[in-house]
Design an enzyme around this catalytic site. Structure first.
Site, PDB file in Angstrom:
ATOM      1  N   ASP A 140     -46.641   4.347  75.921  1.00  0.00           N
ATOM      2  CA  ASP A 140     -46.751   4.120  74.478  1.00  0.00           C
ATOM      3  C   ASP A 140     -46.359   2.697  74.072  1.00  0.00           C
ATOM      4  OD1 ASP A 140     -47.057   4.853  71.762  1.00  0.00           O
ATOM      5  OD2 ASP A 140     -44.927   5.360  71.615  1.00  0.00           O
ATOM      6  N   ASN A 143     -38.649   6.027  83.498  1.00  0.00           N
ATOM      7  CA  ASN A 143     -38.667   6.615  82.163  1.00  0.00           C
ATOM      8  C   ASN A 143     -39.698   7.731  82.135  1.00  0.00           C
ATOM      9  OD1 ASN A 143     -38.113   6.362  79.071  1.00  0.00           O
ATOM     10  ND2 ASN A 143     -40.345   6.377  79.230  1.00  0.00           N
ATOM     11  N   GLU A 144     -39.268   8.917  81.765  1.00  0.00           N
ATOM     12  CA  GLU A 144     -40.159  10.041  81.494  1.00  0.00           C
ATOM     13  C   GLU A 144     -41.215  10.274  82.572  1.00  0.00           C
ATOM     14  OE1 GLU A 144     -41.545  10.052  77.444  1.00  0.00           O
ATOM     15  OE2 GLU A 144     -39.540  10.609  76.795  1.00  0.00           O
ATOM     16  N   ASN A 154     -34.395  11.858  76.611  1.00  0.00           N
ATOM     17  CA  ASN A 154     -35.237  11.440  75.476  1.00  0.00           C
ATOM     18  C   ASN A 154     -35.657  12.714  74.755  1.00  0.00           C
ATOM     19  OD1 ASN A 154     -35.038   8.939  76.615  1.00  0.00           O
ATOM     20  ND2 ASN A 154     -37.198   8.745  77.165  1.00  0.00           N
ATOM     21  N   TYR A 163     -36.880  14.737  71.024  1.00  0.00           N
ATOM     22  CA  TYR A 163     -37.501  14.565  69.697  1.00  0.00           C
ATOM     23  C   TYR A 163     -37.562  15.874  68.917  1.00  0.00           C
ATOM     24  CZ  TYR A 163     -38.625   9.841  71.160  1.00  0.00           C
ATOM     25  OH  TYR A 163     -38.525   8.528  71.560  1.00  0.00           O
ATOM     26  N   GLU A 178     -33.225   8.291  73.984  1.00  0.00           N
ATOM     27  CA  GLU A 178     -34.237   8.178  72.926  1.00  0.00           C
ATOM     28  C   GLU A 178     -34.094   9.366  71.997  1.00  0.00           C
ATOM     29  OE1 GLU A 178     -38.391   7.717  74.008  1.00  0.00           O
ATOM     30  OE2 GLU A 178     -37.885   6.233  75.545  1.00  0.00           O
ATOM     31  N   TRP A 223     -34.337   5.630  69.378  1.00  0.00           N
ATOM     32  CA  TRP A 223     -35.676   5.079  69.576  1.00  0.00           C
ATOM     33  C   TRP A 223     -36.304   4.802  68.232  1.00  0.00           C
ATOM     34  CZ3 TRP A 223     -37.522   3.029  73.764  1.00  0.00           C
ATOM     35  CH2 TRP A 223     -38.879   2.724  73.831  1.00  0.00           C
ATOM     36  N   LYS A 235     -41.144   4.082  64.855  1.00  0.00           N
ATOM     37  CA  LYS A 235     -39.812   4.687  64.955  1.00  0.00           C
ATOM     38  C   LYS A 235     -38.696   3.666  64.850  1.00  0.00           C
ATOM     39  CE  LYS A 235     -41.340   8.742  67.464  1.00  0.00           C
ATOM     40  NZ  LYS A 235     -42.643   8.227  67.950  1.00  0.00           N
TER      41      LYS A 235
HETATM   42  C1  GCB Z   1     -41.053   8.527  74.524  1.00  0.00           C
HETATM   43  C2  GCB Z   1     -41.308   7.318  75.341  1.00  0.00           C
HETATM   44  C3  GCB Z   1     -41.495   6.068  74.506  1.00  0.00           C
HETATM   45  C4  GCB Z   1     -42.321   6.406  73.264  1.00  0.00           C
HETATM   46  C5  GCB Z   1     -41.599   7.462  72.456  1.00  0.00           C
HETATM   47  C6  GCB Z   1     -42.380   7.869  71.210  1.00  0.00           C
HETATM   48  O1  GCB Z   1     -40.555   9.504  74.939  1.00  0.00           O
HETATM   49  O2  GCB Z   1     -40.345   7.098  76.332  1.00  0.00           O
HETATM   50  O3  GCB Z   1     -42.108   5.082  75.266  1.00  0.00           O
HETATM   51  O4  GCB Z   1     -42.595   5.275  72.499  1.00  0.00           O
HETATM   52  O5  GCB Z   1     -41.421   8.594  73.226  1.00  0.00           O
HETATM   53  O6  GCB Z   1     -42.157   7.283  70.172  1.00  0.00           O
HETATM   54  O7  GCB Z   1     -43.227   8.734  71.313  1.00  0.00           O
END
Ligand code: GCB
Length: 603
Positions: free
Chosen positions: A163, A415-416, A470, A472, A509, A554, A573
């Protein structure tokens, strides 16, 4: 690898400025023996993409060329001359006066080559062919495809499997530096602090090339006063009444290394270092024996016009904004940052989690974890990805480059990645072993895990010293429902806490896309109100979890991404806009962080 600095024995020439530039249309072969057939100019260091005011150039995938003429002063011609790229993204072939000099793959680490044999008196021509192609063998990972147009010309396409925009070019300074023919090649510094006795044993090993009669190592304090002096290429010296490198209160010593011949100093190099102790113990992350709490960000190297190119004014501003907010740390998401930034963090006392460019190691994407909970769940990732070699190479290069930085307290190996899929452990275990073997300071290791990698599905968490998440909840899932997000956040964190009572847990994140200036009395998603409510919700849960040792949100600032239906001019974000104007939430976070001490927050 040493950073190029001017000393009494070394000269540095910076080739920054405007270079000639050309995208390679692949219609005719480019003859490197001739000047590039172009009058297009491009500033270096910077990404090429946003400089040309041309969609064709901005979105170009494939090969492209840079060229610069330079001369070397006669006085330097008997010295060893080295051409060094801070980075060249993502692959580079370098020619001097039409002769091939060096090739390097990997867009975020430096490389260099001795150039004496290529030079002619007067003007010399430096030509660089680059590629921004990313595929299943590279880091980051790209979805690469080719097709032919009606004239049979190959059209290349890289669809980022991550991303952020695939910026490319000569992102970091290109320099020529001189050394004498006998020279100091590398310096490794390992400080071992005895906190109770307030002293430190500092092991220093020096790699030299050529012949010296003796190598002298002098430790200087911040005022330039001599603290100790030893001779030898593998020494241990003792600093009494040691001043520690502390978060936001950095103290830097200098190791002045001199290569001596016939009683004279022939080469001299000065490497800064800090004395600090990092340990992971009993669910805590200890810096200098005290439990540290990470407050800060995941970032990007991303600014207007420069793209991913070095922008030192933004680096300085970003660190000042962090300090203003009471933050103390960030992660170099999702690739190694410039050496200039790492040096700045050493000086400013910013704590850094240093990440490889291993992002996009995931073949498919789905927020539904229920199918992943089967023990033998397997997707295509570890069959498709052929990135082990690139991953090993970049671990070597990253640790080699950053090993002496006191600011670096932990390495993030990826990462991820699809760590919930069968095959992940087999992929990662050798890489963790490699990093443990290579880091002379033996720092903790982690990888940053994606939402679907839960305590039930993740197959690699045994490898990590710190559980870095990470998450959300309340954004990608339970969007607009922070009450449900809170329950999910708490449930998962408690599960990790129970599974690994000895391991610290942190968020690397969490965030919500927020359009600066969009307000809503209902606190709707994308509004500045929602962003603040989202962070308040997360903070509340973090404070309940004993082993929770840090919050890195993040993202620091809005940043450019590839096109996508979830992205309007990039990822929103940021708690700052891309211009670094604060969104409303910055006040809340500053209040919170200023009230959280760097040490001892979690008892
Ligand atoms: C994540 C990624 C990051 C993205 C973020 C998002 O988990 O590690 O690169 O930018 O989510 O905002 O979706």
């Amino acid at each position: 690898m040493l950073y190029p600095i001017a000393t009494e024995s070394r000269v540095v020439m910076d080739l920054s400025g405007t270079w000639k530039f050309m995208i390679d249309k692949e219609t005719e072969e480019v003859n490197v023996k001739q000047p590039l057939p172009t009058s297009q100019l491009m500033a270096v260091p910077a990404s090429f993409n946003d400089q040309a005011a041309s969609q064709e150039i901005r979105e170009h995938n494939g090969y492209f060329w840079y060229e610069k003429e330079f001369s070397v002063a006669k006085a330097l011609r008997d010295e060893r001359l080295v051409l060094r790229f801070g980075s060249a993204t993502h692959e580079a072939w370098v020619y001097i006066n039409g002769e091939f000099a060096v090739h390097h793959k990997g867009g975020f680490t430096p490389f260099e080559v001795e150039i004496n044999e290529f030079l002619v008196p007067g003007e010399n021509r430096l030509t660089v062919r680059l590629s921004n192609i990313l595929d299943f063998t590279t880091l980051p990972v790209g979805n690469y495809s080719e097709k032919k147009d009606e004239n049979g010309k190959v059209i290349r396409k890289v669809d980022e499997n991550f991303d952020f925009f695939n910026y490319a070019g000569l992102h970091r300074p290109v320099k020529i530096y001189s050394t004498p023919t006998n020279y100091i090649e590398d310096i490794t510094i390992v400080p071992n602090a005895d906190l109770a006795a307030q002293k430190a044993d500092v092991q220093i090993s020096v790699k030299t090339a050529g012949t010296f009669d003796e190598v002298r190592v002098t430790i200087l304090d911040e005022q330039g006063n001599q603290v100790t002096q030893e001779t030898g290429t593998d020494i241990t010296t003792v600093i009494n009444e040691v001043q520690l490198w502390q978060p936001l209160n950095a103290y830097l010593y200098t190791a002045k290394v001199e290569g001596m011949k016939d009683g004279q100093v022939e080469d001299v190099y000065e490497e800064a270092f800090g004395v600090r102790k990092i340990e992971v113990k009993d669910g805590k992350f200890l810096i200098n024996g005290e439990p540290f709490y990470f407050k800060g960000f995941g970032k990007h190297e991303d600014t207007f016009v420069n793209g991913r190119g070095l922008n030192e004014a933004y680096n300085v501003l970003d660190i000042n904004l962090m300090k203003e907010m009471g933050a103390n740390s960030f992660r170099t998401s999702h690739y190694p940052y410039s050496e200039e930034m790492m040096r700045l963090c050493d000086r400013e006392g910013i704590v850094v989690i240093d990440e490889t460019p291993a992002v996009g190691l995931m073949a498919s994407f789905n927020f539904d974890v229920s199918i992943l909970e089967k023990d033998d769940f397997e997707d295509e990732t570890w069959k498709q990805m052929k990135t082990s070699e690139a991953h090993e190479q970049v671990i070597h290069e990253l640790i080699d480059r950053d090993k002496n930085h006191p600011s670096v307290v932990m390495w993030s190996i990826a990462n991820e990645a699809a760590t919930y899929s069968k095959g992940a452990h087999e992929y990662f275990e050798p890489l963790f072993n490699l990093a443990r073997e290579l880091d002379p300071q033996n720092r903790p290791l982690t990888y940053v895990s994606i939402m679907m990698a839960t305590p039930k599905t993740d197959k690699c968490s045994d490898l990590a010293d710190v559980i870095a998440l990470n998450r959300y909840y309340g954004w990608y899932v339970q969007n607009g429902d922070l009450a449900a997000g809170e329950v999910a956040t708490r449930n998962e964190l408690l599960e990790w806490q129970e599974k690994y009572p000895e391991k610290p847990i942190m968020y690397t994140e969490y965030g919500a896309d927020t359009v600066a200036g969009f307000h809503s009395i209902y606190g709707e998603p994308f509004s500045e109100e929602y962003q603040e409510d989202y962070y308040r919700m997360n903070s509340k849960v973090f404070d309940e979890i004993p082993n929770f040792v840090g919050e890195q949100l993040w993202n620091f600032a809005d940043f450019q991404t590839k096109f996508g239906i979830m992205r309007v001019q990039g990822n929103k974000k940021g708690v700052f806009t891309r211009e670094r104007e604060p969104k409303m939430v910055v006040r809340y976070l500053s209040d919170r962080w200023k009230n959280i001490p760097n040490f001892g927050y979690k008892k």
